[in-house]
Scaffold this active site. Structure first.
Site, PDB file in Angstrom:
ATOM      1  N   GLY A  27       9.119 -45.280  -4.640  1.00 42.99           N
ATOM      2  CA  GLY A  27       8.105 -45.078  -3.605  1.00 42.99           C
ATOM      3  C   GLY A  27       8.266 -46.056  -2.456  1.00 42.99           C
ATOM      4  N   HIS A  80      -0.617 -42.375 -11.475  1.00 45.41           N
ATOM      5  CA  HIS A  80      -1.504 -41.778 -10.472  1.00 45.41           C
ATOM      6  C   HIS A  80      -0.676 -40.797  -9.647  1.00 45.41           C
ATOM      7  CE1 HIS A  80       0.507 -44.540  -7.801  1.00 45.41           C
ATOM      8  NE2 HIS A  80       0.073 -45.589  -8.484  1.00 45.41           N
ATOM      9  N   ARG A 126      -3.030 -50.926  -9.873  1.00 41.08           N
ATOM     10  CA  ARG A 126      -3.872 -52.131  -9.810  1.00 41.08           C
ATOM     11  C   ARG A 126      -5.203 -51.880  -9.099  1.00 41.08           C
ATOM     12  NH1 ARG A 126       1.393 -55.049  -9.452  1.00 41.08           N
ATOM     13  NH2 ARG A 126       1.425 -56.463 -11.246  1.00 41.08           N
ATOM     14  N   GLN A 146       9.227 -59.295 -14.832  1.00 43.97           N
ATOM     15  CA  GLN A 146       8.885 -59.265 -13.405  1.00 43.97           C
ATOM     16  C   GLN A 146       7.493 -59.820 -13.124  1.00 43.97           C
ATOM     17  OE1 GLN A 146       9.356 -54.851 -13.397  1.00 43.97           O
ATOM     18  NE2 GLN A 146       7.616 -54.855 -12.008  1.00 43.97           N
ATOM     19  N   MET A 155       5.792 -48.291 -14.542  1.00 45.26           N
ATOM     20  CA  MET A 155       5.109 -49.137 -15.526  1.00 45.26           C
ATOM     21  C   MET A 155       3.885 -48.414 -16.093  1.00 45.26           C
ATOM     22  SD  MET A 155       5.631 -53.023 -14.340  1.00 45.26           S
ATOM     23  CE  MET A 155       4.344 -53.087 -13.120  1.00 45.26           C
ATOM     24  N   GLY A 186       0.657 -41.004  -6.823  1.00 50.23           N
ATOM     25  CA  GLY A 186       1.853 -41.582  -6.188  1.00 50.23           C
ATOM     26  C   GLY A 186       3.047 -41.440  -7.126  1.00 50.23           C
ATOM     27  N   HIS A 187       2.859 -41.868  -8.382  1.00 52.24           N
ATOM     28  CA  HIS A 187       3.922 -41.699  -9.379  1.00 52.24           C
ATOM     29  C   HIS A 187       4.290 -40.214  -9.526  1.00 52.24           C
ATOM     30  CE1 HIS A 187       1.881 -45.424 -11.184  1.00 52.24           C
ATOM     31  NE2 HIS A 187       3.111 -45.838 -10.953  1.00 52.24           N
ATOM     32  N   TYR A 244       0.325 -45.993 -16.402  1.00 50.71           N
ATOM     33  CA  TYR A 244      -1.015 -45.853 -15.830  1.00 50.71           C
ATOM     34  C   TYR A 244      -0.892 -45.015 -14.556  1.00 50.71           C
ATOM     35  CZ  TYR A 244      -5.930 -46.832 -15.879  1.00 50.71           C
ATOM     36  OH  TYR A 244      -7.295 -46.700 -15.987  1.00 50.71           O
TER      37      TYR A 244
HETATM   38  P1  AMP Z   1       5.038 -48.910 -10.756  1.00 54.09           P
HETATM   39  O1  AMP Z   1       4.538 -48.159 -11.935  1.00 54.09           O
HETATM   40  O2  AMP Z   1       3.968 -49.589  -9.985  1.00 54.09           O
HETATM   41  O3  AMP Z   1       6.207 -49.799 -11.093  1.00 54.09           O
HETATM   42  O4  AMP Z   1       5.620 -47.822  -9.743  1.00 54.09           O
HETATM   43  C1  AMP Z   1       6.612 -46.922 -10.139  1.00 54.09           C
HETATM   44  C2  AMP Z   1       7.130 -46.200  -8.920  1.00 54.09           C
HETATM   45  O5  AMP Z   1       6.068 -45.496  -8.276  1.00 54.09           O
HETATM   46  C3  AMP Z   1       7.710 -47.159  -7.856  1.00 54.09           C
HETATM   47  O6  AMP Z   1       8.883 -46.587  -7.301  1.00 54.09           O
HETATM   48  C4  AMP Z   1       6.613 -47.231  -6.840  1.00 54.09           C
HETATM   49  O7  AMP Z   1       7.065 -47.529  -5.529  1.00 54.09           O
HETATM   50  C5  AMP Z   1       6.063 -45.819  -6.906  1.00 54.09           C
HETATM   51  N1  AMP Z   1       4.699 -45.789  -6.364  1.00 54.09           N
HETATM   52  C6  AMP Z   1       3.667 -46.607  -6.708  1.00 54.09           C
HETATM   53  N2  AMP Z   1       2.574 -46.315  -5.955  1.00 54.09           N
HETATM   54  C7  AMP Z   1       2.937 -45.307  -5.129  1.00 54.09           C
HETATM   55  C8  AMP Z   1       2.258 -44.562  -4.111  1.00 54.09           C
HETATM   56  N3  AMP Z   1       0.983 -44.820  -3.791  1.00 54.09           N
HETATM   57  N4  AMP Z   1       2.934 -43.601  -3.453  1.00 54.09           N
HETATM   58  C9  AMP Z   1       4.231 -43.329  -3.767  1.00 54.09           C
HETATM   59  N5  AMP Z   1       4.928 -43.986  -4.718  1.00 54.09           N
HETATM   60  C10 AMP Z   1       4.296 -44.962  -5.389  1.00 54.09           C
END
Ligand code: AMP
Length: 285
Positions: free
Chosen positions: A147, A34, A187, A61, A30, A36-37, A32
């Protein structure tokens, strides 16, 4: 990096590349972004001929009182980051195409999607599985990367991919954390200084639970009570849930006997943070 918005252009691009027999790794997000992404992006980049990402804040969602409108967005910054990690193609669909007027079809993984976060966020996983299914149908990747931070999401998506015979491998990458242990999340930007300091206690509590288990504690109620004690020291925290469940079916456990997830959701103000760790034990003699 090529940036594509329309579904028809994406189909064209994909068909050209697939015809050349290339493997495609895909990371839906989604935005923004970081670290993790970006860890998922790097894995998709390393393991495939082509690496694709999507950025789409999926309205279905989010609940009516959730943060869809204020969800952080910064597409230009995200594009720079994606280009730097070597993503070949970014898909940024628009809602008019993803959910055109008269849209009626949703994907729901029964039972799994009503547990844990599904209980607090009714309809959330229906939105997630619907958008992920649509993205997998459009991009048809060889592998998609998710993730562990959103472990329930991964469990549900794996089940959907199996049940609907979607020919895509689902790969799971470890949670990336800040120095003090807080799981990175788009977030986290909502947190004020004091909330941000206290939020580190979520991981501290999970590590304490892990230490108890290493010390042969198997009783889930006692472990949950200890986690709750630690989080309760944070004046700004409001616990949504603390659960210990089976890794496969997300069923609640009384005793840890094999593979388990310890999973937490905590509010700081209006911001809801989630985290988890997995544990594997051998039966005690
Ligand atoms: P989102 O943009 O929040 O929908 O996340 C996109 C993908 O990044 C999803 O598969 C999440 O599980 C993964 N993700 C988000 N935060 C982290 C993190 N801190 N470490 C690893 N993967 C992450």
């Amino acid at each position: 990096m090529i940036s594509i918005t329309s579904i028809s252009s994406m189909h064209e691009y994909i068909n050209t590349n697939k015809n050349k027999g290339k493997t495609v790794g895909f990371v839906p997000t989604m935005g923004y972004l970081h670290d993790g992404h970006l860890s998922l992006m790097q894995e998709a980049r390393e393991k495939n001929d082509l690496a694709f990402a999507s950025i789409y804040v999926n309205p279905t969602q989010f609940g009516p009182n959730e943060d869809f409108n204020r969800y952080p967005r910064d597409l230009e910054r995200d594009k720079d980051l994606l280009a730097k990690v070597g993503i070949d193609c970014l898909f940024t669909p628009i809602s008019e195409e993803m959910y055109p007027k008269g849209y009626r079809t949703y994907v729901e993984v029964e039972t799994l999607s009503t547990k844990l976060c599904g209980h607090s966020r009714p309809g959330h996983f229906r939105g997630v599985t619907t958008i992920v299914c649509k993205l997998l149908n459009i991009i048809k990747p060889t592998s998609a990367y998710f993730g562990q931070k959103d472990i329930q999401q991964v469990t549900i998506i794996k089940k959907m991919v199996t049940d609907l015979n979607i020919g895509c491998l689902i790969e799971v990458m470890p949670t990336v954390r800040d120095k003090d242990g807080l799981a990175l999340s788009s977030r986290n930007i909502y947190l004020n200084k004091e909330e941000r300091l206290q939020a580190a206690f979520i991981y501290k509590a999970l590590k304490k639970a892990e230490a108890m288990i290493l010390n042969e504690e198997r009783d889930c109620n006692r472990i949950i009570a200890e986690i709750s004690n630690i989080i309760s020291q944070c004046s700004l925290a409001r616990i949504d849930y603390i659960k210990i469940c089976d890794l496969e079916n997300l069923e609640h456990l009384d005793l840890i006997t094999n593979h388990a997830i310890i999973t937490i959701a905590v509010f700081f103000g209006k911001t809801r943070l989630i985290d988890n760790i997995t544990v594997t034990v051998i039966p005690l003699q």
